[in-house]
Design an enzyme around this catalytic site. Structure first.
Site, PDB file in Angstrom:
ATOM      1  N   ASP A 226       0.848  -1.189   0.000  1.00  0.00           N
ATOM      2  CA  ASP A 226       0.000   0.000   0.000  1.00  0.00           C
ATOM      3  C   ASP A 226       0.890   1.248   0.000  1.00  0.00           C
ATOM      4  OD1 ASP A 226      -2.116   1.704   0.388  1.00  0.00           O
ATOM      5  OD2 ASP A 226      -2.911   0.659   2.135  1.00  0.00           O
TER       6      ASP A 226
ATOM      7  N   ASP B  51     -10.695   3.998  -0.851  1.00  0.00           N
ATOM      8  CA  ASP B  51     -11.260   2.936  -0.005  1.00  0.00           C
ATOM      9  C   ASP B  51     -12.776   2.835  -0.111  1.00  0.00           C
ATOM     10  OD1 ASP B  51      -8.654   2.895   0.725  1.00  0.00           O
ATOM     11  OD2 ASP B  51      -9.019   3.024   2.878  1.00  0.00           O
TER      12      ASP B  51
HETATM   13  C1  GLA Z   1      -5.404   2.181   2.919  1.00  0.00           C
HETATM   14  C2  GLA Z   1      -5.942   1.067   2.039  1.00  0.00           C
HETATM   15  C3  GLA Z   1      -6.938   0.256   2.830  1.00  0.00           C
HETATM   16  C4  GLA Z   1      -6.271  -0.302   4.079  1.00  0.00           C
HETATM   17  C5  GLA Z   1      -5.668   0.815   4.905  1.00  0.00           C
HETATM   18  C6  GLA Z   1      -4.812   0.294   6.034  1.00  0.00           C
HETATM   19  O1  GLA Z   1      -6.383   3.103   3.254  1.00  0.00           O
HETATM   20  O2  GLA Z   1      -6.526   1.597   0.887  1.00  0.00           O
HETATM   21  O3  GLA Z   1      -7.453  -0.800   2.041  1.00  0.00           O
HETATM   22  O4  GLA Z   1      -5.288  -1.236   3.701  1.00  0.00           O
HETATM   23  O5  GLA Z   1      -4.841   1.638   4.103  1.00  0.00           O
HETATM   24  O6  GLA Z   1      -4.241   1.311   6.783  1.00  0.00           O
END
Ligand code: GLA
Length: 523
Positions: free
Chosen positions: A288, A349
């Site tokens: 990520d 998200d």
């Molecule tokens: C980002 C990602 C999420 C999750 C969070 C974890 O927002 O897009 O899917 O993995 O980080 O902190």
């Protein structure tokens, strides 16, 4: 480095330069110019011990030479952030900083005011970066402190050769901890999810991965090896437990110094972390971007940062599915495979509400041209079972993901799966559409008012056809052979109910936010 050079280096600080500038030392203020005098009062090193974790300001450094001020703020998330156009006004030092890739606010305003207090002079730093406001007070430090707190840049290798793909012939299916547990996740819960995956029949319906998202990380030891935090006493034992149940296990990291939830990222330790994950027995890595977006702000550096980890995973010799999470930037589907990825997020998200799910599922699910065996658009994890949507809305969610050949990563507490939730998640006809071996991503072929008709050609010549109603009230539409791409329709089955659909061309009424999903035969 001379003071002049330091000033130049700070002003020009390139985020990827492998250099740590020498600390600034305080020097006496010249008596002749009030403005310069005021500027010089800020000179030196200021230490911050209790600044909020994001972005984790550790230090402020300022130097003034010939009336020209230069400086930087060092943070745990982004390393040193160079001051742009620093100047003193009414005794307060003002500057701006680059603000990641926030197009609405390409820079942010910062200030430093010197304040006396019982415990001595304080530099009161205020500013903002991305979503974090900074309002912290620092105290004077020495050049030795500055050396101790200096950020160490990691070199970024050039882009290597495309990494051959052999995993994820169909979209990965499983469970991830994030949507339900965020970073309140522990060993016990992960084991319980593995047990529930088996007990509910979800494993046998095709869901295989138990993925630990953000929040498992502890600290690095003196050798740089990353250890889990106290909530995860033994990662290898946990992986063994999950494997013993016929399941696979996934883990999470970032190419930045900090993950999105503020845990230790893989910056500067990419190969070492890949080895650690392989040694523990992990089968899947979600990587990520998070704080890495400061260091890798463009297509070239983002690709290289993913390729670095893709190559490191390949070098372990262990088959590890590589899940790219950079929110769909820089047309990720055009290069995701080359950097070793089997899936790549296409959006920000998901949250457990119809509006967000629909925005992603209908409009931000990735270009179908990018998807196919070993490489999938990932519109984010499932929210089915978390309670924020109606049964019709969750059916739309599952249908959109199946039509989109999307990875199916459940995001609810598997122990609390109701019969209704399991029926949505385990419908064999819907899963078969998602997992179709040809891997053609479906797309909208017709839009009429609030209705959307989507088609997805399947490996056996049939066509999955979905009739969605995005509106707030029931709506009706008749399907036609043209929607399917077939010349003649010979039969249709309702995928959700299993019923044969007697009259394919009849007008169908679809409830608000609902869907009808058919598998259509013909030639
Ligand atoms: C980002 C990602 C999420 C999750 C969070 C974890 O927002 O897009 O899917 O993995 O980080 O902190």
């Amino acid at each position: 480095m001379s003071r002049a050079l330091f000033a130049a280096a700070v002003l020009a600080a390139a985020p990827i330069a492998a250099t740590v500038a020498a600390p600034v030392s305080a020097h006496a203020a010249p008596a002749h110019a009030a403005r310069v005098h005021a500027a010089n009062a800020f000179d030196g090193v200021w230490l911050f011990d209790d600044a909020p974790p994001n972005p984790g300001v550790t230090m402020l450094e300022v130097t003034t030479r010939g009336g020209v001020i230069a400086g930087r703020v060092t943070t745990r998330w982004y390393g040193p952030i160079a001051m742009q156009t620093p100047h003193v006004e009414n005794g307060v030092l003002h500057f701006t900083t680059r603000n990641i890739n926030d197009k609405a606010h390409p820079t942010r305003d910062w200030s430093v005011a010197l304040e006396g207090g019982k415990t001595g002079l304080r530099a009161h730093l205020k500013g903002q970066i991305w979503e974090s406001a900074i309002d912290s007070k620092g105290y004077r430090g020495t050049s030795a402190d500055a050396r101790a707190r200096a950020f160490h840049f990691a070199p970024l290798p050039p882009l290597g050769q495309p990494i051959p793909a052999h995993l994820a012939a169909t979209p990965p299916m499983g469970w991830s901890s994030w949507n339900k547990f965020a970073d309140r996740i522990d060993d016990k819960t992960v084991r319980a999810m593995a047990d529930a995956m088996v007990a509910t029949g979800l494993r046998d319906a095709g869901y295989r991965y138990i993925n630990i998202d953000d929040g498992w990380q502890g600290e690095r030891d003196a050798q740089g090896v990353l250890h889990p935090n106290a909530r995860f006493p033994d990662m290898k034992a946990l992986a063994d437990y999950v494997h013993a149940r016929g399941l696979k296990i996934g883990i999470y990291s970032s190419q930045g110094p900090r993950t999105c939830a503020g845990y230790e990222g893989s910056y500067g330790h990419v190969q070492q972390d890949a080895q650690t994950f392989a040694a523990w027995g992990f089968d899947y890595l979600k990587y990520d971007l998070c704080s890495g977006e400061w260091f890798y702000p463009d297509a070239d550096t983002v690709k290289r940062s993913y390729h670095e980890m893709g190559a490191a995973l390949a070098a372990t010799g262990r088959p590890i599915v590589f899940s790219l999470c950079e929110y769909g930037r820089f047309d990720v589907g055009t290069w995701g495979r080359d950097v070793g990825g089997q899936l790549w997020r296409t959006t920000g998200d998901i949250t457990d509400d119809y509006a967000t799910m629909a925005r992603i599922g209908f409009d931000k699910n990735g270009d179908p041209a990018w998807a196919g065996p070993h490489g999938w658009n990932d519109p984010d994890m499932l929210e089915v079972g978390n309670g924020g949507m109606s049964p019709d809305e969750y059916r739309t969610h599952m249908t959109l993901w199946a039509m989109s050949a999307a990875p199916l990563m459940m995001g609810h507490d598997l122990r609390e799966s109701t019969g209704e939730t399991l029926a949505l998640l385990t419908n064999p006809r819907v899963i078969a559409i998602d997992q179709d071996s040809k891997g053609i991503q479906g797309k909208a072929v017709r839009k009429v008012g609030t209705m959307e008709v989507w088609a997805r050609p399947l490996a056996d010549g049939r066509v999955a056809l979905a009739l969605f109603n995005r509106g707030e009230t029931a709506a009706s539409l008749a399907l036609s052979a043209q929607d399917t791409g077939l010349t003649t329709v010979s039969g249709a089955q309702d995928a959700w109910t299993g019923q044969a659909s007697a009259d394919f061309g009849a007008t169908r009424t679809v409830p608000a936010h609902g869907v009808v999903l058919l598998v259509v035969s013909g030639h």
